[in-house]
Motif scaffolding. Structure first.
Motif, short mmCIF file in Angstrom:
data_model
loop_
_atom_site.label_atom_id
_atom_site.label_comp_id
_atom_site.label_asym_id
_atom_site.label_seq_id
_atom_site.Cartn_x
_atom_site.Cartn_y
_atom_site.Cartn_z
N HIS A 112 0.86 -1.18 0.00
CA HIS A 112 0.00 0.00 0.00
C HIS A 112 0.90 1.23 0.00
CE1 HIS A 112 -3.83 -2.12 0.95
NE2 HIS A 112 -2.98 -3.02 1.43
N ASP A 113 0.77 2.04 -1.05
CA ASP A 113 1.74 3.12 -1.21
C ASP A 113 1.31 4.02 -2.36
OD1 ASP A 113 4.04 4.61 -0.84
OD2 ASP A 113 5.42 3.05 -1.50
N ALA A 114 1.99 5.16 -2.47
CA ALA A 114 1.92 5.95 -3.70
C ALA A 114 2.86 5.30 -4.71
CB ALA A 114 2.35 7.39 -3.41
N CYS A 115 2.64 5.58 -6.01
CA CYS A 115 3.49 4.97 -7.02
C CYS A 115 3.59 5.91 -8.22
CB CYS A 115 2.95 3.59 -7.40
SG CYS A 115 4.11 2.54 -8.29
N LEU A 116 3.96 5.44 -9.39
CA LEU A 116 4.31 6.27 -10.54
C LEU A 116 3.24 7.30 -10.90
CD1 LEU A 116 5.86 3.52 -12.82
CD2 LEU A 116 7.08 5.35 -11.67
N GLY A 117 3.58 8.56 -10.82
CA GLY A 117 2.73 9.65 -11.30
C GLY A 117 1.96 10.46 -10.28
N ASP A 118 2.01 10.07 -8.99
CA ASP A 118 1.20 10.77 -7.97
C ASP A 118 1.95 11.84 -7.21
OD1 ASP A 118 -1.31 9.77 -8.32
OD2 ASP A 118 -0.92 7.99 -7.13
N SER A 119 3.11 12.23 -7.66
CA SER A 119 3.87 13.27 -6.98
C SER A 119 3.02 14.51 -6.75
CB SER A 119 5.08 13.66 -7.81
OG SER A 119 5.98 12.59 -7.94
N GLY A 120 3.17 15.12 -5.57
CA GLY A 120 2.44 16.35 -5.26
C GLY A 120 1.05 16.14 -4.73
N GLY A 121 0.58 14.88 -4.72
CA GLY A 121 -0.78 14.61 -4.29
C GLY A 121 -0.95 14.59 -2.79
N LEU A 122 -2.18 14.43 -2.35
CA LEU A 122 -2.58 14.59 -0.96
C LEU A 122 -2.31 13.36 -0.10
CD1 LEU A 122 -4.29 16.05 1.31
CD2 LEU A 122 -6.28 14.90 0.30
N ILE A 123 -1.78 13.57 1.09
CA ILE A 123 -1.87 12.60 2.18
C ILE A 123 -2.48 13.34 3.36
CG2 ILE A 123 0.52 12.99 2.95
CD1 ILE A 123 0.49 10.03 3.90
N THR A 124 -3.52 12.76 3.94
CA THR A 124 -4.22 13.36 5.07
C THR A 124 -4.22 12.37 6.22
OG1 THR A 124 -6.31 14.36 5.80
CG2 THR A 124 -6.47 12.60 4.17
N CYS A 125 -3.92 12.82 7.42
CA CYS A 125 -3.69 11.93 8.56
C CYS A 125 -4.62 12.22 9.74
CB CYS A 125 -2.23 12.06 9.03
SG CYS A 125 -0.99 11.64 7.78
N GLY A 126 -4.92 11.16 10.49
CA GLY A 126 -5.66 11.31 11.73
C GLY A 126 -7.14 11.60 11.59
N GLY A 127 -7.69 11.44 10.39
CA GLY A 127 -9.11 11.67 10.19
C GLY A 127 -9.53 13.11 10.31
N LEU A 128 -8.58 14.05 10.23
CA LEU A 128 -8.89 15.46 10.42
C LEU A 128 -9.26 16.17 9.12
CD1 LEU A 128 -6.03 16.38 12.93
CD2 LEU A 128 -8.41 15.79 13.44
N GLN A 129 -9.11 15.46 7.98
CA GLN A 129 -9.40 16.06 6.68
C GLN A 129 -8.58 17.33 6.45
OE1 GLN A 129 -11.31 14.68 4.09
NE2 GLN A 129 -11.02 12.96 5.48
N GLU A 130 -7.31 17.26 6.82
CA GLU A 130 -6.38 18.35 6.59
C GLU A 130 -5.29 17.89 5.63
OE1 GLU A 130 -6.58 20.56 10.97
OE2 GLU A 130 -4.93 19.17 10.49
N ILE A 131 -4.56 18.85 5.07
CA ILE A 131 -3.41 18.51 4.24
C ILE A 131 -2.23 18.26 5.16
CG2 ILE A 131 -1.92 19.23 2.33
CD1 ILE A 131 -4.03 21.40 1.69
N SER A 132 -1.90 16.99 5.37
CA SER A 132 -0.77 16.66 6.23
C SER A 132 0.54 16.73 5.45
CB SER A 132 -0.95 15.26 6.83
OG SER A 132 -2.13 15.20 7.60
N GLY A 133 0.50 16.35 4.18
CA GLY A 133 1.70 16.35 3.37
C GLY A 133 1.38 16.16 1.91
N VAL A 134 2.43 16.22 1.07
CA VAL A 134 2.29 15.93 -0.36
C VAL A 134 3.31 14.86 -0.72
CG1 VAL A 134 1.39 18.20 -0.96
CG2 VAL A 134 3.85 17.79 -1.08
N VAL A 135 2.93 14.01 -1.67
CA VAL A 135 3.78 12.90 -2.10
C VAL A 135 5.10 13.43 -2.65
CG1 VAL A 135 3.96 10.94 -3.66
CG2 VAL A 135 1.75 11.50 -2.62
N SER A 136 6.22 12.88 -2.16
CA SER A 136 7.53 13.35 -2.58
C SER A 136 8.34 12.25 -3.28
CB SER A 136 8.30 13.91 -1.40
OG SER A 136 9.55 14.45 -1.81
#
Length: 329
Positions: A218-242
């Motif tokens: 389970h992971d990001a893979c080819l082409g999803d750079s810059g996309g959303l990861i949201t953590c803790g069920g808060l519906q916030e922008i926790s990070g972007v795929v690097s």
């Protein structure tokens, strides 16, 4: 111009688009970085579930990277998504699909400014964050609109969800999903991710890692750079795929730019009225695939060819086909 000539011209244009969108990715070297990501081990997202996720597209509306809208005219993404050979021209939102024909609610805006972090390093991917400003505000709807940015780094073992479009297995011979996908991962200890069992010190300040350490898959893979990861069920922008080591490998979680570490810089860019113009060349330099290196067990290496030689080669093919068909242009 005859219909055959039009078909040939369309073929020529599509060939350039294909080369730009799919034929280049950074060569992965162990303990280095790979910025080409898509989702594996995921399932389809629902309409409006990740309402801030957007697709960054080239001049032919082909998906290149992802991003997250933070207000009607600004998008946060990965700095490495700006590459001369893969120019981003448009931002598409309010659609689960990245096919040519979209939903009735689909919106698309032109990129006016692309501002990478001034200390971004392509060698280490440190400070892999950027802000995009579009030409006209997006319309906020029930299924599409800005997302709040997190103010704290997610803690170890927190459940997160990463989303994106594309490959569902490791490697470019995998299946592609044009529907937005989602998968759950868990924040890992940065000390483990920097250990000899994992990235051996590749993680820098401003990053966090998240995946499934034991089973992978389970992971990001080819082409999803810059996309959303949201953590803790808060519906916030926790990070972007690097970046990461391939996709979904055990012991190698995905690496994300920690948005909370860059909020002050993002606010500064958003408040700046005059930003540097973004050069969106209609015909960037083509790139060509070379054979894999003998000692390269991670995929193909890619080499730049000059714009003039590649263009002449394509024109030669076009003229040869025209000659065989005896077409008068």
């Amino acid at each position: 111009m005859s219909s055959i000539s039009l078909y040939l011209l369309a073929f020529y244009v599509c060939l350039i688009s294909y080369s730009e969108a799919w034929m280049y990715s950074p060569k992965f070297v162990k303990y280095g970085v790979n910025g080409e990501f898509r989702i594996i081990g995921g399932k389809p997202a629902d309409k409006g579930e990740f309402r801030a996720q957007v697709s960054l597209q080239n001049r032919f509306f082909a998906h290149i990277c992802a991003g997250v809208i933070i207000d009607p005219v600004h998008i946060v993404t990965a700095a490495h998504c700006h590459q001369p050979q893969k120019r981003i021209g448009y931002v598409m939102g309010d659609d689960l699909m990245v096919t040519f024909n979209g939903s009735e609610t689909r919106q698309r805006r032109k990129v006016m400014h692309f501002v990478p972090h001034p200390e971004f390093s392509r060698d280490t991917f440190q400070n892999d964050i950027a802000v995009i400003r579009v030409d006209n505000p997006f319309n906020v709807t029930k299924t599409f609109g800005p997302k709040r940015r997190s103010e704290a780094t997610p803690t170890i073992e927190t459940r997160c969800t990463v989303v994106g479009w594309g490959y569902t297995t490791n490697g470019q011979d995998g299946d592609i999903s044009y529907n937005l996908l989602k998968t759950d991962v868990f924040v890992a200890d940065i000390n483990y991710c920097n250990s000899s069992d994992s990235y051996e010190g590749a993680m820098k300040p401003g990053m966090f890692c998240a995946g499934r350490l034991r089973e992978g898959g389970h992971d990001a893979c080819l082409g999803d750079s810059g996309g959303l990861i949201t953590c803790g069920g808060l519906q916030e922008i926790s990070g972007v795929v690097s970046f990461g080591n391939e996709c979904g490998l055990p012991e190698f979680p995905g690496i994300y730019a920690d948005v909370s570490m860059y909020n002050a810089w993002i606010d500064e860019i958003v408040a700046t009225k005059v930003l540097p113009e973004y050069e969106f060349s209609p015909f960037p330099k083509p790139y060509a695939i070379s054979q894999p290196d003998e000692d390269d067990s991670y995929g193909y290496s890619y080499s730049e060819v000059t714009s003039s030689s590649a263009t002449l080669a394509l024109i030669s093919v076009f003229l040869a086909i025209r000659s065989v068909l005896n077409v008068n242009l």
